[in-house]
Design a protein around this motif. Sequence first.
Motif, PDB file in Angstrom:
ATOM      1  N   GLU A   2       0.723  -1.200   0.214  1.00  0.00           N
ATOM      2  CA  GLU A   2      -0.151  -0.234  -0.311  1.00  0.00           C
ATOM      3  C   GLU A   2       0.990   1.124   0.540  1.00  0.00           C
ATOM      4  N   TYR A   3       1.005   1.560  -0.940  1.00  0.00           N
ATOM      5  CA  TYR A   3       1.774   2.441  -1.248  1.00  0.00           C
ATOM      6  C   TYR A   3       1.810   4.221  -0.937  1.00  0.00           C
ATOM      7  N   LEU A   4       0.579   4.265  -0.533  1.00  0.00           N
ATOM      8  CA  LEU A   4      -0.195   5.946  -0.231  1.00  0.00           C
ATOM      9  C   LEU A   4      -0.186   5.803   1.897  1.00  0.00           C
ATOM     10  N   ASN A   5      -0.388   4.491   1.946  1.00  0.00           N
ATOM     11  CA  ASN A   5      -0.045   4.611   2.852  1.00  0.00           C
ATOM     12  C   ASN A   5       1.409   4.044   3.773  1.00  0.00           C
ATOM     13  N   ILE A   6       2.096   4.014   3.239  1.00  0.00           N
ATOM     14  CA  ILE A   6       3.808   4.116   3.383  1.00  0.00           C
ATOM     15  C   ILE A   6       4.162   5.260   2.661  1.00  0.00           C
ATOM     16  N   PHE A   7       3.375   6.290   1.832  1.00  0.00           N
ATOM     17  CA  PHE A   7       3.780   8.067   1.529  1.00  0.00           C
ATOM     18  C   PHE A   7       3.279   8.741   3.495  1.00  0.00           C
ATOM     19  N   LYS A   8       2.066   8.407   4.131  1.00  0.00           N
ATOM     20  CA  LYS A   8       1.405   9.111   4.699  1.00  0.00           C
ATOM     21  C   LYS A   8       2.841   9.095   6.059  1.00  0.00           C
ATOM     22  N   ALA A   9       2.789   7.448   5.890  1.00  0.00           N
ATOM     23  CA  ALA A   9       3.510   7.010   7.166  1.00  0.00           C
ATOM     24  C   ALA A   9       4.856   8.475   7.115  1.00  0.00           C
ATOM     25  N   LEU A  10       5.334   8.491   6.053  1.00  0.00           N
ATOM     26  CA  LEU A  10       6.765   8.459   5.921  1.00  0.00           C
ATOM     27  C   LEU A  10       6.344  10.234   5.824  1.00  0.00           C
ATOM     28  N   SER A  11       5.445  10.647   6.941  1.00  0.00           N
ATOM     29  CA  SER A  11       4.943  12.313   5.818  1.00  0.00           C
ATOM     30  C   SER A  11       5.233  13.105   7.222  1.00  0.00           C
ATOM     31  N   ASN A  12       5.959  12.623   7.678  1.00  0.00           N
ATOM     32  CA  ASN A  12       5.390  12.843   9.592  1.00  0.00           C
ATOM     33  C   ASN A  12       6.902  12.827   9.782  1.00  0.00           C
ATOM     34  N   GLU A  13       7.776  14.212   9.949  1.00  0.00           N
ATOM     35  CA  GLU A  13       9.192  13.822  10.410  1.00  0.00           C
ATOM     36  C   GLU A  13       9.813  13.441  11.360  1.00  0.00           C
ATOM     37  N   THR A  14       9.527  12.757  12.318  1.00  0.00           N
ATOM     38  CA  THR A  14       9.499  11.919  13.498  1.00  0.00           C
ATOM     39  C   THR A  14       9.144  10.703  13.156  1.00  0.00           C
ATOM     40  N   ARG A  15       8.496  10.200  12.402  1.00  0.00           N
ATOM     41  CA  ARG A  15       7.835   8.690  12.018  1.00  0.00           C
ATOM     42  C   ARG A  15       9.513   8.815  10.781  1.00  0.00           C
ATOM     43  N   LEU A  16       9.639  10.041   9.938  1.00  0.00           N
ATOM     44  CA  LEU A  16      10.761   9.719   8.798  1.00  0.00           C
ATOM     45  C   LEU A  16      12.765   9.614   9.855  1.00  0.00           C
ATOM     46  N   ASN A  17      12.592  10.500  10.513  1.00  0.00           N
ATOM     47  CA  ASN A  17      13.757   9.928  12.006  1.00  0.00           C
ATOM     48  C   ASN A  17      13.876   8.469  11.953  1.00  0.00           C
ATOM     49  N   ILE A  18      12.989   8.521  13.023  1.00  0.00           N
ATOM     50  CA  ILE A  18      12.999   6.952  13.251  1.00  0.00           C
ATOM     51  C   ILE A  18      13.371   6.000  12.165  1.00  0.00           C
ATOM     52  N   LEU A  19      12.903   5.517  10.888  1.00  0.00           N
ATOM     53  CA  LEU A  19      12.847   4.957  10.024  1.00  0.00           C
ATOM     54  C   LEU A  19      14.451   4.940   9.499  1.00  0.00           C
TER      55      LEU A  19
END
Length: 104
Positions: A2-19
């Motif tokens: 589900e690409y849309l769910n992935i991009f939504k998850a990555l749209s937050n700076e803290t979540r992106l930093n966690i990854l």
Amino acid sequence: MEYLNIFKALSNETRLNILKWLKDPEVNFPKQGAHLPKGVSLKGGVCVGDIQEKANASQSTISQYLTILQNAGLLESVRYGQWTYYRRNEETIKVLAENIKTEI
């Protein structure tokens, strides 16, 4: 996937930093080894408390972020006793990167 769910998850700076942090847990969570059960390496994941401390956010916020990342398929979790450890789902990230390269 589900690409849309992935991009939504990555749209937050803290979540992106966690990854990003979980890409190299030994460097980003040097104290983590002290919390792990004997015989378990950081490749098994990083506990919520250490992620929370690094992100400087509440436990409930970090738990919610980790759930979003896990539901998007970007993280895996494993439980050791009462503790949950998170690590990147490298297979999903690899497929995502390849699809971005070839389709977008």
